[in-house]
Design a protein around this motif. Structure first.
Motif, short mmCIF file in Angstrom:
data_model
loop_
_atom_site.label_atom_id
_atom_site.label_comp_id
_atom_site.label_asym_id
_atom_site.label_seq_id
_atom_site.Cartn_x
_atom_site.Cartn_y
_atom_site.Cartn_z
N ALA A 1 0.83 -1.20 0.00
CA ALA A 1 0.00 0.00 0.00
C ALA A 1 0.87 1.26 0.00
O ALA A 1 0.62 2.20 -0.76
N THR A 2 1.89 1.28 0.84
CA THR A 2 2.81 2.43 0.89
C THR A 2 3.54 2.59 -0.44
O THR A 2 3.69 3.70 -0.95
N GLN A 3 3.97 1.47 -1.02
CA GLN A 3 4.67 1.54 -2.31
C GLN A 3 3.73 2.04 -3.40
O GLN A 3 4.14 2.85 -4.25
N CYS A 4 2.48 1.59 -3.42
CA CYS A 4 1.53 2.04 -4.43
C CYS A 4 1.34 3.56 -4.36
O CYS A 4 1.43 4.24 -5.39
N ARG A 5 1.10 4.06 -3.18
CA ARG A 5 0.88 5.51 -3.03
C ARG A 5 2.12 6.30 -3.46
O ARG A 5 2.02 7.33 -4.12
N THR B 1 -2.96 -2.46 -18.02
CA THR B 1 -2.48 -3.83 -18.06
C THR B 1 -1.68 -4.06 -16.79
O THR B 1 -0.85 -3.22 -16.43
N THR B 2 -1.93 -5.17 -16.11
CA THR B 2 -1.17 -5.51 -14.91
C THR B 2 -0.54 -6.87 -15.12
O THR B 2 -1.24 -7.83 -15.47
N VAL B 3 0.77 -6.95 -14.93
CA VAL B 3 1.48 -8.20 -15.12
C VAL B 3 2.36 -8.49 -13.91
O VAL B 3 2.80 -7.58 -13.22
N GLU B 4 2.60 -9.77 -13.69
CA GLU B 4 3.53 -10.18 -12.64
C GLU B 4 4.89 -10.42 -13.27
O GLU B 4 5.00 -11.04 -14.32
N MET C 1 1.75 -11.01 -7.57
CA MET C 1 0.35 -10.80 -7.93
C MET C 1 -0.59 -11.41 -6.89
O MET C 1 -1.57 -10.78 -6.47
N LYS C 2 -0.30 -12.60 -6.45
CA LYS C 2 -1.18 -13.31 -5.52
C LYS C 2 -1.34 -12.54 -4.20
O LYS C 2 -2.45 -12.37 -3.70
N ALA C 3 -0.24 -12.07 -3.64
CA ALA C 3 -0.29 -11.38 -2.35
C ALA C 3 -0.71 -9.92 -2.47
O ALA C 3 -1.32 -9.37 -1.54
N ASP C 4 -0.39 -9.25 -3.58
CA ASP C 4 -0.51 -7.79 -3.64
C ASP C 4 -1.63 -7.24 -4.51
O ASP C 4 -1.99 -6.07 -4.38
N PHE C 5 -2.19 -8.04 -5.41
CA PHE C 5 -3.14 -7.50 -6.38
C PHE C 5 -4.36 -6.85 -5.73
O PHE C 5 -4.77 -5.76 -6.12
N LYS C 6 -4.93 -7.49 -4.74
CA LYS C 6 -6.16 -6.97 -4.12
C LYS C 6 -5.92 -5.58 -3.52
O LYS C 6 -6.70 -4.66 -3.75
N THR C 7 -4.83 -5.42 -2.76
CA THR C 7 -4.51 -4.12 -2.15
C THR C 7 -4.20 -3.09 -3.23
O THR C 7 -4.73 -1.97 -3.21
N TYR C 8 -3.33 -3.47 -4.17
CA TYR C 8 -2.98 -2.55 -5.27
C TYR C 8 -4.23 -2.12 -6.03
O TYR C 8 -4.42 -0.94 -6.33
N ASN C 9 -5.11 -3.06 -6.35
CA ASN C 9 -6.30 -2.77 -7.14
C ASN C 9 -7.23 -1.79 -6.41
O ASN C 9 -7.81 -0.91 -7.03
N ALA C 10 -7.35 -1.93 -5.09
CA ALA C 10 -8.19 -1.02 -4.31
C ALA C 10 -7.60 0.39 -4.29
O ALA C 10 -8.32 1.38 -4.45
N ILE C 11 -6.29 0.51 -4.11
CA ILE C 11 -5.65 1.82 -4.11
C ILE C 11 -5.70 2.43 -5.51
O ILE C 11 -5.96 3.63 -5.67
N TYR C 12 -5.48 1.62 -6.53
CA TYR C 12 -5.58 2.08 -7.91
C TYR C 12 -6.97 2.68 -8.15
O TYR C 12 -7.09 3.75 -8.76
N ALA C 13 -8.01 2.02 -7.67
CA ALA C 13 -9.38 2.50 -7.87
C ALA C 13 -9.58 3.87 -7.22
O ALA C 13 -10.30 4.71 -7.77
N ASP C 14 -8.95 4.11 -6.07
CA ASP C 14 -9.04 5.42 -5.43
C ASP C 14 -8.36 6.51 -6.26
O ASP C 14 -8.91 7.59 -6.45
N TYR C 15 -7.17 6.22 -6.77
CA TYR C 15 -6.40 7.20 -7.53
C TYR C 15 -6.99 7.44 -8.92
O TYR C 15 -6.85 8.51 -9.48
N PHE C 16 -7.62 6.41 -9.49
CA PHE C 16 -8.11 6.51 -10.88
C PHE C 16 -9.63 6.53 -10.95
O PHE C 16 -10.21 6.12 -11.95
N ARG C 17 -10.26 7.01 -9.89
CA ARG C 17 -11.72 7.04 -9.84
C ARG C 17 -12.30 7.85 -11.01
O ARG C 17 -13.26 7.43 -11.65
N ASP C 18 -11.72 9.01 -11.29
CA ASP C 18 -12.26 9.89 -12.33
C ASP C 18 -11.67 9.62 -13.70
O ASP C 18 -12.37 9.57 -14.70
N ASN C 19 -10.35 9.48 -13.77
CA ASN C 19 -9.69 9.16 -15.03
C ASN C 19 -9.43 7.66 -15.05
O ASN C 19 -8.79 7.14 -14.15
N GLN C 20 -9.90 6.99 -16.06
CA GLN C 20 -9.72 5.54 -16.15
C GLN C 20 -9.00 5.19 -17.45
O GLN C 20 -9.61 4.81 -18.44
#
Length: 138
Positions: free
Chosen positions: A59-63, A116-119, A93-112
């Motif tokens: 989460a810290t790395q994503c932000r 592509t997400t790859v491991e 991907m297995k451990a981090d995707f859910k957290t990353y995806n939630a933070i991504y949704a916050d940052y990209f709520r308006d602009n989408q």
């Protein structure tokens, strides 16, 4: 127009490349990680004496990586809202995707932008996420 851009706010590159390159009205960002400019510390990462990852907080790395991308875009005359394509590299991907995806949704709520997400097995520095982006620019 084909201009290399070096940001004064983004982390120093770990190789011979610019932070971004402008071609016409497109801005292509090089891979951006969560490192901070002028520091060897990586937000959300604990390293051992050998420089290997002992623990990390995705989460810290994503932000941090999203803030770095925003800084590069703004310094180049673009903006977060002008992102049109984002490629995300995760090392677990297995451990981090859910957290990353939630933070991504916050940052990209308006602009989408297209996404592509790859491991990947690893990244050039001891980080768990890196973004490669394309944006428009006037």
């Amino acid at each position: 127009m084909n201009d290399a851009i070096h940001s004064s706010k983004a982390p120093e590159p770990v190789g011979l490349y610019p932070h971004a390159r402008r071609v016409g009205n497109l801005l292509f960002l090089s891979g951006v990680g969560p490192r901070q400019r002028g520091s060897r510390d990586i937000p959300g990462v604990t390293l051992n004496a050998q420089g290997e990852i002992v623990d990390y907080d995705i989460a810290t790395q994503c932000r941090s990586v999203f803030d770095n991308v925003r800084n590069i875009l703004e310094e180049c005359g673009s903006s977060w809202e002008r992102l049109v394509d984002v490629t995300v590299f995760l090392t677990n991907m297995k451990a981090d995707f859910k957290t990353y995806n939630a933070i991504y949704a916050d940052y990209f709520r308006d602009n989408q932008p297209a996404r592509t997400t790859v491991e990947v097995l690893s990244l050039p520095t001891p980080i768990a996420i890196e973004l490669k982006c394309i944006a428009t620019i006037d």
